[in-house]
Design an enzyme around this catalytic site. Structure first.
Site: not given
Ligand code: 7PM
Length: 293
Positions: A234, A273
């Protein structure tokens, strides 16, 4: 140090049970043309390449994935919404194929009630909704499937969420939101122990917000629900390390392990995740070895 494990360390997924006494790895499988870090990898032209999908998932399982998270809607910042039919066409045939072939846990990354219902029939074991079942009909559909659900916090919509996100206090905003959604789920008929919580790193949050939320993971863990943590590749990793999306592996794994440590020290459990299964698995193994002495 004595471990304090006060809540149940497994998740009942109907036909399957997920062991959460150790961190679980949820591998990201995007069947979208435009996901920000892995878009289009499973397509040949516009069509989904089935052999490629099968080989990818086989490798993920071999490398240590406990859950395969299948998504057909791109939720990257600025993404355009896809139609429900498009999402169904992308994910349902793939899920049907995979659940027949592999004996693992499949989660369906969707906000659409129609997709939840069809996915359950096609073999899904868990619903992962970045909109926390707020779409019309989604809560009822989730109840109908009988599957566990992951409720994630997101401020605003994917299209605009990274345009100047603001909070008075990000930690209480996230925790209050998740508590409210959780109560609504319980009232609607989802058993308490079928609810997973996710602070939604990167979803309507600046670097500062993400770091404040990261520091507060023990506070979130205190609610005794398994926590889903999505940090992989991210932009916060990019901001910290000044790297592009395909160069964020080490930062992602490092931050993921630090999150795991925070949650387990607070007595909680995590589902991680990630895009990079093998590397995350190795890091978890090392963390476990040193943590369990
Ligand atoms: C920006 C934010 C770009 C998020 C891309 C993403 C999560 C998720 C996604 C998460 C749960 C990505 C994503 N992230 N579901 N779906 N938690 N539960 O990195 O953090 O693939 S999409």
């Amino acid at each position: 140090m004595q471990k304090i494990n006060t809540h149940s360390k497994h998740l009942d997924c109907g036909a399957k049970t997920l062991d959460l006494s150790n961190p679980a790895i949820m591998a990201v499988l995007n069947v979208t043309p435009d996901s920000f870090s892995d878009g289009g990898q499973l397509l040949t032209g516009q069509a989904i390449d089935k052999d490629k999908v099968l080989r990818t998932v086989e490798a993920m399982i071999y490398e240590g994935a406990d859950i395969i998270d299948l998504g057909g809607e791109s939720t990257r910042p600025g993404a355009e919404p896809v139609s429900v039919q498009q999402e169904l066409d992308r994910v349902i045939p793939v899920l049907a194929l995979l659940s027949k072939r592999f004996d693992t846990i499949f989660s369906i990354d969707t906000s659409a009630p129609e997709v939840m219902l069809e996915a359950e029939s096609a073999g899904a074991h868990l619903i992962n909704d970045v909109r926390a079942l707020r779409r019309e009909g989604a809560l009822d559909a989730a109840v109908e499937t009988g599957l566990p659900v992951c409720l994630m916090h997101m401020q605003n919509k994917p299209k605009s969420m990274q345009q100047n996100p603001e909070y008075q206090d990000v930690v209480s905003a996230v925790i209050n939101f998740l508590n409210r959604r959780k109560q609504q789920c319980i009232v609607a008929g989802i058993p308490q122990d079928q609810i997973l919580l996710d602070p939604g790193f990167g979803f309507g949050k600046t670097l500062e917000h993400n770091l404040a939320m990261f520091a507060a993971l023990p506070e979130l863990a205190a609610y005794k629900h398994p926590i889903v943590v999505g940090l992989s590749r991210k932009s916060m990793i990019g901001q910290i390390t000044n790297t592009e999306v395909n160069d964020r592996l080490i930062g992602s794994v490092t931050m993921t392990i630090l999150a795991t440590q925070k949650v387990y020290r607070a007595g909680g459990s995590v589902i991680l995740r990630v895009h990079d299964v093998k590397e995350t698995k190795q890091a978890i193994q090392v963390w476990q070895a040193v943590d369990q002495v």
